[in-house]
Design a protein around this motif. Sequence first.
Motif, PDB file in Angstrom:
ATOM      1  N   MET A 180       0.829  -1.209   0.000  1.00  0.00           N
ATOM      2  CA  MET A 180       0.000   0.000   0.000  1.00  0.00           C
ATOM      3  C   MET A 180       0.864   1.260   0.000  1.00  0.00           C
ATOM      4  SD  MET A 180      -3.022  -1.164  -0.291  1.00  0.00           S
ATOM      5  CE  MET A 180      -2.411  -2.635  -1.113  1.00  0.00           C
ATOM      6  N   LYS A 181       2.093   1.147   0.453  1.00  0.00           N
ATOM      7  CA  LYS A 181       2.995   2.305   0.450  1.00  0.00           C
ATOM      8  C   LYS A 181       3.336   2.724  -0.971  1.00  0.00           C
ATOM      9  CE  LYS A 181       5.015   1.318   4.951  1.00  0.00           C
ATOM     10  NZ  LYS A 181       6.209   0.869   5.679  1.00  0.00           N
ATOM     11  N   ARG A 232       1.552   1.954  -3.608  1.00  0.00           N
ATOM     12  CA  ARG A 232       0.289   2.380  -4.211  1.00  0.00           C
ATOM     13  C   ARG A 232       0.006   3.840  -3.848  1.00  0.00           C
ATOM     14  NH1 ARG A 232      -5.126   0.862  -1.479  1.00  0.00           N
ATOM     15  NH2 ARG A 232      -4.150   2.303  -0.055  1.00  0.00           N
ATOM     16  N   ASP A 233       0.120   4.174  -2.573  1.00  0.00           N
ATOM     17  CA  ASP A 233      -0.151   5.545  -2.136  1.00  0.00           C
ATOM     18  C   ASP A 233       0.837   6.522  -2.762  1.00  0.00           C
ATOM     19  OD1 ASP A 233      -2.194   4.451  -0.640  1.00  0.00           O
ATOM     20  OD2 ASP A 233      -1.138   4.630   1.280  1.00  0.00           O
ATOM     21  N   GLU A 253      -0.213   9.570  -5.186  1.00  0.00           N
ATOM     22  CA  GLU A 253       0.178  10.937  -4.829  1.00  0.00           C
ATOM     23  C   GLU A 253       0.991  11.567  -5.957  1.00  0.00           C
ATOM     24  OE1 GLU A 253       0.708  14.537  -3.036  1.00  0.00           O
ATOM     25  OE2 GLU A 253      -0.648  12.941  -2.404  1.00  0.00           O
TER      26      GLU A 253
END
Length: 156
Positions: free
Chosen positions: A123-124, A126-127, A131
């Motif tokens: 998820m890191k 992905r985020d 961003e």
Amino acid sequence: MSEFNWTVEYSVGNQAIDADHQELFALIDALGSANMSDGFLSEILGKLEHYAKQHFAREEALMRRIEFPGYERHVNEHRAFVEWLKTVKATYSRAAESPFEFGDLVNRFLRDWLANHIIREDMKYRDFMMEKDSQSPGLLLPAVGIARQGGDSVAL
């Protein structure tokens, strides 16, 4: 053991990587509900080896393309998974323990991998990707296999 079901909240926004993750969820469920045999566990370990090779290459290529700053740390986790799998396969091939014991060991590890790697670590990137795309809409996501529709990301 309770089922692990992949849901859209686990999506990294890339269709191929999401499909890989869904495959791992299915393997864990199969392992947890199986009538364990030597042949079945060997098959699961073979599928995990294929999964790791294909999925990690795909994921690492994506992280390089988006210039993810956590790339090296993430790759080290992949390497640790591969080393764990090699150790399990080597030990299992010469051990007297039953497939039930090894199956349980593999299942526990994979469930932990889901909780700590996919659900947190993936998820890191992905985020980060989302961003980065929000700073230059339309430039990054199509290049990594994602399109925007009405403000939402959709895998191509």
